[in-house]
Write a protein that holds these residues in place. Structure first.
Motif, short mmCIF file in Angstrom:
data_model
loop_
_atom_site.label_atom_id
_atom_site.label_comp_id
_atom_site.label_asym_id
_atom_site.label_seq_id
_atom_site.Cartn_x
_atom_site.Cartn_y
_atom_site.Cartn_z
N LEU A 144 -1.53 5.62 6.87
CA LEU A 144 -2.70 4.92 6.36
C LEU A 144 -2.85 3.74 7.39
N ARG A 145 -1.76 3.21 7.54
CA ARG A 145 -1.78 2.06 8.48
C ARG A 145 -2.04 2.63 9.97
N GLU A 146 -1.42 3.68 10.56
CA GLU A 146 -1.75 4.16 11.69
C GLU A 146 -3.14 4.50 12.04
N LEU A 147 -3.58 4.95 10.77
CA LEU A 147 -5.34 5.53 11.04
C LEU A 147 -5.99 4.13 11.00
N ALA B 135 0.56 -1.35 -0.12
CA ALA B 135 0.04 0.11 -0.08
C ALA B 135 0.91 1.04 0.06
N GLU B 136 2.01 1.18 0.82
CA GLU B 136 2.85 2.47 0.87
C GLU B 136 3.47 2.61 -0.49
N VAL C 54 -5.27 14.84 11.16
CA VAL C 54 -4.47 14.75 10.18
C VAL C 54 -3.27 13.64 10.20
N TYR C 55 -3.21 12.75 9.56
CA TYR C 55 -2.41 11.29 9.55
C TYR C 55 -1.32 11.80 8.59
N ARG C 56 0.16 11.97 8.74
CA ARG C 56 0.95 12.04 7.78
C ARG C 56 2.15 11.04 7.55
#
Length: 135
Positions: free
Chosen positions: A55-58, A27-28, A48-50
């Protein structure tokens, strides 16, 4: 086919497919180095996730808060620099709750640089999180 030659629809579909099976490295590869995802203020995971790992963190946060049975992708519509995924987040339970979402993807150099999910009604998300915490 590499991500550089993929059309926006294929990139979004590959992103959905890879995240669904937990292929975070794959995905990354589809995200820019300065990627970010913005969740609206009415959600318990707002913010906001950066970065490529955002994406994995969220998703770890979202799946930790909600009993998600499925993500049903209905349509992916594309333009030159944007795509929109129309989907339902299906919450487990009897009856299951379907949350309609439109996710806006912005592209740069063939990769996703931004995602902005839009929930039709975020209230069921807050209710599901509260119900899960009460158990």
């Amino acid at each position: 086919m590499t991500q550089k030659t993929m059309d926006p629809r294929s990139v979004v579909q590959a992103l959905y497919d890879r995240t669904a099976r937990g292929d975070w490295a794959g995905a990354e590869e589809l995200l820019t180095d300065d990627f970010f995802v913005s969740e609206g203020s009415g959600l318990p995971y707002a913010g906001v996730y950066r970065g490529r790992g955002a994406l994995r963190e969220l998703m770890d946060i979202v799946f930790g808060m909600l009993d998600i049975a499925a993500l049903d992708v209905h349509e992916i519509t594309v333009g030159e620099e944007y795509a929109v995924g129309v989907l339902d987040m299906v919450l487990a339970g009897e009856p299951q709750v379907r949350l309609p979402i439109a996710e806006i993807f912005r592209f740069r150099d063939g990769k996703v640089c931004e995602i902005r999910p839009h929930y039709f009604d975020p209230a069921p998300v807050a209710a599901a999180v509260a119900a899960r915490r009460a158990r």
